[in-house]
Write a protein that holds these residues in place. Sequence first.
Motif, PDB file in Angstrom:
ATOM      1  N   ALA A  70      23.016  15.845  51.090  1.00  0.00           N
ATOM      2  CA  ALA A  70      21.627  15.410  51.301  1.00  0.00           C
ATOM      3  C   ALA A  70      20.702  16.625  51.376  1.00  0.00           C
ATOM      4  O   ALA A  70      19.603  16.615  50.807  1.00  0.00           O
ATOM      5  N   ALA A  71      21.146  17.673  52.061  1.00  0.00           N
ATOM      6  CA  ALA A  71      20.306  18.880  52.169  1.00  0.00           C
ATOM      7  C   ALA A  71      20.141  19.529  50.798  1.00  0.00           C
ATOM      8  O   ALA A  71      19.039  19.951  50.415  1.00  0.00           O
ATOM      9  N   PHE A  72      21.231  19.594  50.036  1.00  0.00           N
ATOM     10  CA  PHE A  72      21.169  20.175  48.690  1.00  0.00           C
ATOM     11  C   PHE A  72      20.238  19.347  47.801  1.00  0.00           C
ATOM     12  O   PHE A  72      19.376  19.887  47.081  1.00  0.00           O
ATOM     13  N   ALA A  73      20.397  18.019  47.845  1.00  0.00           N
ATOM     14  CA  ALA A  73      19.593  17.151  46.982  1.00  0.00           C
ATOM     15  C   ALA A  73      18.113  17.257  47.335  1.00  0.00           C
ATOM     16  O   ALA A  73      17.253  17.285  46.447  1.00  0.00           O
ATOM     17  N   ALA A  74      17.813  17.341  48.633  1.00  0.00           N
ATOM     18  CA  ALA A  74      16.410  17.449  49.051  1.00  0.00           C
ATOM     19  C   ALA A  74      15.827  18.782  48.608  1.00  0.00           C
ATOM     20  O   ALA A  74      14.721  18.850  48.072  1.00  0.00           O
ATOM     21  N   ASP A  75      16.603  19.821  48.801  1.00  0.00           N
ATOM     22  CA  ASP A  75      16.113  21.181  48.542  1.00  0.00           C
ATOM     23  C   ASP A  75      16.033  21.475  47.046  1.00  0.00           C
ATOM     24  O   ASP A  75      15.041  22.026  46.556  1.00  0.00           O
ATOM     25  N   ARG A  76      17.060  21.101  46.306  1.00  0.00           N
ATOM     26  CA  ARG A  76      17.154  21.530  44.914  1.00  0.00           C
ATOM     27  C   ARG A  76      16.781  20.455  43.906  1.00  0.00           C
ATOM     28  O   ARG A  76      16.431  20.761  42.771  1.00  0.00           O
ATOM     29  N   LEU A  77      16.928  19.183  44.277  1.00  0.00           N
ATOM     30  CA  LEU A  77      16.696  18.117  43.290  1.00  0.00           C
ATOM     31  C   LEU A  77      15.485  17.261  43.627  1.00  0.00           C
ATOM     32  O   LEU A  77      15.114  16.386  42.843  1.00  0.00           O
ATOM     33  N   GLY A  78      14.914  17.468  44.809  1.00  0.00           N
ATOM     34  CA  GLY A  78      13.750  16.666  45.199  1.00  0.00           C
ATOM     35  C   GLY A  78      14.105  15.215  45.447  1.00  0.00           C
ATOM     36  O   GLY A  78      13.349  14.307  45.124  1.00  0.00           O
ATOM     37  N   TRP A  79      15.268  14.986  46.040  1.00  0.00           N
ATOM     38  CA  TRP A  79      15.739  13.618  46.269  1.00  0.00           C
ATOM     39  C   TRP A  79      16.171  13.477  47.725  1.00  0.00           C
ATOM     40  O   TRP A  79      17.030  14.237  48.178  1.00  0.00           O
ATOM     41  N   ASP A  80      15.578  12.516  48.435  1.00  0.00           N
ATOM     42  CA  ASP A  80      15.981  12.243  49.818  1.00  0.00           C
ATOM     43  C   ASP A  80      17.113  11.237  49.819  1.00  0.00           C
ATOM     44  O   ASP A  80      16.892  10.050  49.573  1.00  0.00           O
ATOM     45  N   VAL A  81      18.302  11.719  50.088  1.00  0.00           N
ATOM     46  CA  VAL A  81      19.483  10.854  50.087  1.00  0.00           C
ATOM     47  C   VAL A  81      19.854  10.545  51.525  1.00  0.00           C
ATOM     48  O   VAL A  81      19.832  11.432  52.378  1.00  0.00           O
ATOM     49  N   ASP A  82      20.215   9.301  51.790  1.00  0.00           N
ATOM     50  CA  ASP A  82      20.745   8.939  53.100  1.00  0.00           C
ATOM     51  C   ASP A  82      22.203   9.414  53.154  1.00  0.00           C
ATOM     52  O   ASP A  82      23.032   8.918  52.382  1.00  0.00           O
ATOM     53  N   PRO A  83      22.513  10.384  54.055  1.00  0.00           N
ATOM     54  CA  PRO A  83      23.892  10.899  54.092  1.00  0.00           C
ATOM     55  C   PRO A  83      24.928   9.799  54.316  1.00  0.00           C
ATOM     56  O   PRO A  83      26.069   9.916  53.868  1.00  0.00           O
ATOM     57  N   GLY A  84      24.517   8.726  54.947  1.00  0.00           N
ATOM     58  CA  GLY A  84      25.436   7.606  55.198  1.00  0.00           C
ATOM     59  C   GLY A  84      25.813   6.861  53.924  1.00  0.00           C
ATOM     60  O   GLY A  84      26.783   6.093  53.906  1.00  0.00           O
ATOM     61  N   ARG A  85      25.048   7.072  52.899  1.00  0.00           N
ATOM     62  CA  ARG A  85      25.333   6.383  51.629  1.00  0.00           C
ATOM     63  C   ARG A  85      26.191   7.238  50.680  1.00  0.00           C
ATOM     64  O   ARG A  85      26.412   6.882  49.540  1.00  0.00           O
ATOM     65  N   VAL A  86      26.589   8.417  51.181  1.00  0.00           N
ATOM     66  CA  VAL A  86      27.384   9.337  50.354  1.00  0.00           C
ATOM     67  C   VAL A  86      28.862   9.162  50.701  1.00  0.00           C
ATOM     68  O   VAL A  86      29.243   9.235  51.871  1.00  0.00           O
ATOM     69  N   TYR A  87      29.695   8.930  49.704  1.00  0.00           N
ATOM     70  CA  TYR A  87      31.133   8.725  49.910  1.00  0.00           C
ATOM     71  C   TYR A  87      31.934   9.744  49.120  1.00  0.00           C
ATOM     72  O   TYR A  87      31.687   9.921  47.925  1.00  0.00           O
ATOM     73  N   PRO A  88      32.904  10.405  49.754  1.00  0.00           N
ATOM     74  CA  PRO A  88      33.786  11.286  48.981  1.00  0.00           C
ATOM     75  C   PRO A  88      34.686  10.457  48.072  1.00  0.00           C
ATOM     76  O   PRO A  88      35.143   9.380  48.460  1.00  0.00           O
ATOM     77  N   ILE A  89      34.929  10.955  46.895  1.00  0.00           N
ATOM     78  CA  ILE A  89      35.851  10.311  45.943  1.00  0.00           C
ATOM     79  C   ILE A  89      36.717  11.435  45.347  1.00  0.00           C
ATOM     80  O   ILE A  89      36.343  12.609  45.427  1.00  0.00           O
ATOM     81  N   PRO A  90      37.848  11.098  44.736  1.00  0.00           N
ATOM     82  CA  PRO A  90      38.695  12.181  44.219  1.00  0.00           C
ATOM     83  C   PRO A  90      38.024  12.950  43.079  1.00  0.00           C
ATOM     84  O   PRO A  90      38.170  14.167  42.965  1.00  0.00           O
ATOM     85  N   ASP A  91      37.344  12.218  42.228  1.00  0.00           N
ATOM     86  CA  ASP A  91      36.644  12.844  41.096  1.00  0.00           C
ATOM     87  C   ASP A  91      35.735  11.786  40.489  1.00  0.00           C
ATOM     88  O   ASP A  91      35.865  10.588  40.794  1.00  0.00           O
ATOM     89  N   VAL A  92      34.823  12.217  39.660  1.00  0.00           N
ATOM     90  CA  VAL A  92      33.805  11.296  39.146  1.00  0.00           C
ATOM     91  C   VAL A  92      34.422  10.177  38.296  1.00  0.00           C
ATOM     92  O   VAL A  92      34.054   9.008  38.430  1.00  0.00           O
ATOM     93  N   MET A  93      35.375  10.523  37.435  1.00  0.00           N
ATOM     94  CA  MET A  93      35.930   9.484  36.554  1.00  0.00           C
ATOM     95  C   MET A  93      36.664   8.412  37.350  1.00  0.00           C
ATOM     96  O   MET A  93      36.592   7.226  37.023  1.00  0.00           O
ATOM     97  N   THR A  94      37.370   8.815  38.407  1.00  0.00           N
ATOM     98  CA  THR A  94      38.063   7.815  39.229  1.00  0.00           C
ATOM     99  C   THR A  94      37.048   6.919  39.935  1.00  0.00           C
ATOM    100  O   THR A  94      37.234   5.705  40.031  1.00  0.00           O
ATOM    101  N   GLY A  95      35.965   7.527  40.412  1.00  0.00           N
ATOM    102  CA  GLY A  95      34.920   6.737  41.060  1.00  0.00           C
ATOM    103  C   GLY A  95      34.314   5.730  40.099  1.00  0.00           C
ATOM    104  O   GLY A  95      34.162   4.541  40.418  1.00  0.00           O
TER     105      GLY A  95
END
Length: 390
Positions: A70-95
């Motif tokens: 969330a901090a990276f997205a806000a700082d570098r991408l201009g996106w406010d992400v709710d950290p609670g909505r972020v889920y770790p996954i093994p890799d993008v294709m599996t997700g």
Amino acid sequence: MDALLGTCSLSRLRQRTSAKWRAHPADVLPAFVAEMDFDLAAPIKQAVTDALAAGDCGYAHKGALGDAYAAFAADRLGWDVDPGRVYPIPDVMTGLAEVIEAITPPGSGIVVNPPVYPPFRFRFGFYGRRIIDAPLTRDETGRYDLDPAAIEAALSQPGAAAYVLCSPHNPTGNVWSATQLEMVADLCQRHGATLLVDEIHAPLVLPGARFVPFGSLRHEMAGHAFVFTSASKGWNIPGLKCGLAIAGSDQGAALLEERWEALLAAHLGVLASVAAFTEGLPWLDAALHQLDQNRELLADLLSERLPAVGYAQPQASFLAWLDCRALGLGDDPATAFLDKGQIAVSRGPAFGGQGSGFVRLNIGTSPELIAEAVRRMALACQGADPPAAP
Ligand SMILES: Cc1ncc(COP(=O)(O)O)c(C=O)c1O
């Protein structure tokens, strides 16, 4: 090159045992799979070695990943992400595959935009889904674009249930504008298709382009889509196995939570990704600076040694999509490059029929190795048959 990136010494790189360095014999220069050659960022190395020293090799815990991203997205991408909505996954294709399996019935159509990252074209078939192509358009300068008519036609096909958008796009290097993303969102909304957005290359958007995170759009679909990203491309850590899925809705979050066991990341990957998103920014800036120079260098080298190759510089990442149709090397020029030049590039046809006569060259390396790659490609062209008249 910046000292943070190292020197990309070939003798040291050949000590690596990853796919890039073991798929071919030692006389072949590998420039195919999307691994970069730079030294690992020091904070990542530290995080992983600290964990090893502490015996901290258990199952993944999300830990600081949501906040770090969330901090990276806000700082570098201009996106406010709710950290609670972020889920770790093994890799993008599996997700992507797991969510598609969850939200679409067997036999469904999945819309993609070829030429596109090859696993988009075969992975969902393992789950009984079929691919519906909405090809990109290509103009005479070699620039690609999303084609609203092709997307509309693809989404209108019976059974079309989901759309997987690659943003930024691999292999063309396109960074999509807000208008283009809204067009995709409108069409998916109108056709009731679920939108899955692969933003794995977003940390590597190069100077001159502005990345628009899909989740930052003021569009109803931003609250329904799934976004996938990772530190794996930006910081070159795909082997550590951690990506991120970001749910646009409560329903999407519940789905990811329910499937946590199928989506278990590697603990070392989570720790490395937290280090990347928080302490890895000086390294990322050095890599971006180098990649910016590399794409320009490649243009110069090609115009000098292989002027018949078509190349539109990527707006993001370290992959150069090369039109080799005028070289007389047939539909799959990668074969001639490998056999006659000992240079391994990615095969264009693997990206879809639109890739016939193309190759993808990895420029996530030193200027010296890019020059060597072009030298080998030029060598392979000596004695090639001129292309047949159209
Ligand atoms: C667009 C895109 N998506 C996904 C991947 C694979 O990522 P992961 O290893 O996280 O599955 C890549 C790798 O190059 C990629 O380019």
